[in-house]
Design a protein around this motif. Sequence first.
Motif, PDB file in Angstrom:
ATOM      1  N   GLN A 355       0.717  -1.332  -0.011  1.00 23.42           N
ATOM      2  CA  GLN A 355      -0.209  -0.078  -0.278  1.00 23.42           C
ATOM      3  C   GLN A 355       1.414   1.130   0.002  1.00 23.42           C
ATOM      4  O   GLN A 355       1.624   1.339   1.028  1.00 23.42           O
ATOM      5  CB  GLN A 355      -0.679  -0.222   1.449  1.00 23.42           C
ATOM      6  N   VAL A 356       1.298   2.271  -0.825  1.00 19.04           N
ATOM      7  CA  VAL A 356       1.629   3.165  -1.207  1.00 19.04           C
ATOM      8  C   VAL A 356       0.960   4.343  -0.463  1.00 19.04           C
ATOM      9  O   VAL A 356      -0.178   4.547  -0.419  1.00 19.04           O
ATOM     10  CB  VAL A 356       1.529   3.346  -2.746  1.00 19.04           C
ATOM     11  N   GLY A 357       2.202   5.728  -0.120  1.00 21.16           N
ATOM     12  CA  GLY A 357       1.687   6.793  -0.356  1.00 21.16           C
ATOM     13  C   GLY A 357       1.951   8.253  -0.842  1.00 21.16           C
ATOM     14  O   GLY A 357       1.164   7.258  -2.026  1.00 21.16           O
ATOM     15  N   GLN A 358       2.856   8.963  -0.722  1.00 19.73           N
ATOM     16  CA  GLN A 358       2.538  10.149  -1.270  1.00 19.73           C
ATOM     17  C   GLN A 358       4.025   9.701  -2.310  1.00 19.73           C
ATOM     18  O   GLN A 358       4.840   9.066  -2.059  1.00 19.73           O
ATOM     19  CB  GLN A 358       3.336  11.273  -0.361  1.00 19.73           C
ATOM     20  N   ILE A 359       4.254  10.149  -3.258  1.00 24.00           N
ATOM     21  CA  ILE A 359       5.533  10.082  -4.468  1.00 24.00           C
ATOM     22  C   ILE A 359       6.138  11.984  -4.919  1.00 24.00           C
ATOM     23  O   ILE A 359       5.275  12.523  -5.022  1.00 24.00           O
ATOM     24  CB  ILE A 359       4.796   9.963  -5.602  1.00 24.00           C
ATOM     25  N   TYR A 360       7.450  11.592  -4.649  1.00 24.83           N
ATOM     26  CA  TYR A 360       8.034  12.682  -4.453  1.00 24.83           C
ATOM     27  C   TYR A 360       9.969  11.847  -6.210  1.00 24.83           C
ATOM     28  O   TYR A 360      10.217  11.634  -5.063  1.00 24.83           O
ATOM     29  CB  TYR A 360       8.572  13.288  -3.710  1.00 24.83           C
ATOM     30  N   GLY A 361       9.512  13.270  -6.729  1.00 25.75           N
ATOM     31  CA  GLY A 361      10.763  12.436  -7.646  1.00 25.75           C
ATOM     32  C   GLY A 361      10.539  11.316  -8.255  1.00 25.75           C
ATOM     33  O   GLY A 361       9.985  10.914  -8.534  1.00 25.75           O
ATOM     34  N   ASN A 362      11.236  10.545  -7.563  1.00 21.34           N
ATOM     35  CA  ASN A 362      12.137   8.645  -7.745  1.00 21.34           C
ATOM     36  C   ASN A 362      11.937   7.993  -7.066  1.00 21.34           C
ATOM     37  O   ASN A 362      11.818   7.074  -7.231  1.00 21.34           O
ATOM     38  CB  ASN A 362      13.195   8.648  -8.756  1.00 21.34           C
ATOM     39  N   ASN A 363      10.778   8.844  -6.013  1.00 25.31           N
ATOM     40  CA  ASN A 363      10.821   7.551  -4.443  1.00 25.31           C
ATOM     41  C   ASN A 363       9.381   8.158  -4.840  1.00 25.31           C
ATOM     42  O   ASN A 363       8.834   8.572  -4.955  1.00 25.31           O
ATOM     43  CB  ASN A 363      11.561   8.302  -3.485  1.00 25.31           C
ATOM     44  N   ILE A 364       8.732   6.898  -3.584  1.00 23.62           N
ATOM     45  CA  ILE A 364       7.593   6.415  -3.286  1.00 23.62           C
ATOM     46  C   ILE A 364       7.608   6.022  -1.658  1.00 23.62           C
ATOM     47  O   ILE A 364       8.271   5.236  -1.805  1.00 23.62           O
ATOM     48  CB  ILE A 364       7.157   5.844  -4.281  1.00 23.62           C
ATOM     49  N   GLU A 365       6.571   6.539  -0.817  1.00 19.99           N
ATOM     50  CA  GLU A 365       6.487   6.516   0.009  1.00 19.99           C
ATOM     51  C   GLU A 365       5.415   5.205   0.745  1.00 19.99           C
ATOM     52  O   GLU A 365       4.272   4.992  -0.232  1.00 19.99           O
ATOM     53  CB  GLU A 365       5.939   7.288   1.364  1.00 19.99           C
ATOM     54  N   VAL A 366       5.546   3.950   1.123  1.00 19.34           N
ATOM     55  CA  VAL A 366       5.194   2.410   1.419  1.00 19.34           C
ATOM     56  C   VAL A 366       4.508   2.447   2.523  1.00 19.34           C
ATOM     57  O   VAL A 366       4.778   2.603   3.664  1.00 19.34           O
ATOM     58  CB  VAL A 366       6.153   1.387   1.387  1.00 19.34           C
ATOM     59  N   LYS A 367       3.138   2.640   3.084  1.00 26.16           N
ATOM     60  CA  LYS A 367       2.762   2.425   3.622  1.00 26.16           C
ATOM     61  C   LYS A 367       2.299   1.081   4.768  1.00 26.16           C
ATOM     62  O   LYS A 367       1.742   0.836   6.151  1.00 26.16           O
ATOM     63  CB  LYS A 367       0.837   3.270   3.712  1.00 26.16           C
TER      64      LYS A 367
END
Length: 393
Positions: A355-367
């Motif tokens: 389950q993912v969260g915010q995306i910025y640049g080439n990275n994504i936050e995994v919830k």
Amino acid sequence: MMHKNKDMKNVLKIFSVLSIITIFSACNNGGDTGKKGDVADKKAQLEKLKDEQKKLNDQITKLQTELGSADTSSANKGKLVSASSITEQTFDHYIDLQGHVDADNISYVTPRGTPSQVRALYIKEGDFVKKGQLLAKLDDAVQLQQLQGVKTQLAYAEDVYKRYKNLWDQGIGTEVQLKTYENTVNSLKDQINTLTTGWEMTNVKSDVTGYVEQLNLKVGETFTGMAGTVPQIEIVNASTLKVVTDVPENYLDKIHKGMPVDIKLPDANLEFNSSISLINKTIGLNNRAVTTEAKIPYNPTVHVNQVAQVRIKDYAHPHSIVIPLTVLQTDENGKYVYIISTENGKKVAKKKVVQVGQIYGNNIEVKGGLAVGDQLITEGFQSLYEGQVVTTS
């Protein structure tokens, strides 16, 4: 690979020999007793070939065994991948916008009196001026003429007043006459003060200390303050600078006064850490955005209207699992990645739905779906399948 190719060539060579033997035997069995050659010699030759066939069969069996062992070894080794261990880290999300440098104190010089013709200019574009410094001289012929006329009248009125004052001191004349001449003197003095003020307005002075940013005025032209839509004299006080940015209205619920702002001036090769100091209350009708301001310190290499790259931090989480956006895949069940798991002593690929969260640049936050310490496959994940044997070396 070269060894395998050599083995395959040997196998093909053996098969070629066997084919010749088979053809020869068929020809011999179906031949006529009247054909050339002695039957005994042919039988001897046949026995010799059969011996050679047996040796060739033994070689074929040996090569097949070796090739099978090589293939099994390659399969057991697994697909080569790269992996990295999952750790907790800070994840920041920014709103990336473009703004421009402005100054808190910009003065557009205008005439303090009636617009008039310029007789002299004492500045040029780029000059540093101080508050109260003379910038230009306007035509003052009319003011000087009026002033001189009133001064002449005052001198005469003061002479008459002195004479009546002497007579009054001697008891001659009336008080009314004395007051009349006294009032005339005072009235003329007031006129002189008014005319002097008007004459002073022909001296164009700076109201601020700063640099002459624009000078669209020449001697002989009429000074009105504006040349069409362009100021004739613009003075910028660059001691206090700010970056002005238009923020689209869809971000209004994400920004507030005091939010951190990263500012980069690419042309000046400068970076600043600041915060939002002002958010306008009006949304622009044309750009559907609100104007924000962020202060930056004075720097002599920074110029008004210089382009600024602005990053407003609208989200931050200090303990996040962050993965490269490139490793994330999607199927009918959602988004997933592959990690390395150990099963029966072997490293295998394991599919993990996340389950993912915010995306910025080439990275994504995994919830959710990953844990600290998981070995995330970052290279070679293409065409992997659940349970496939993998290797990292």
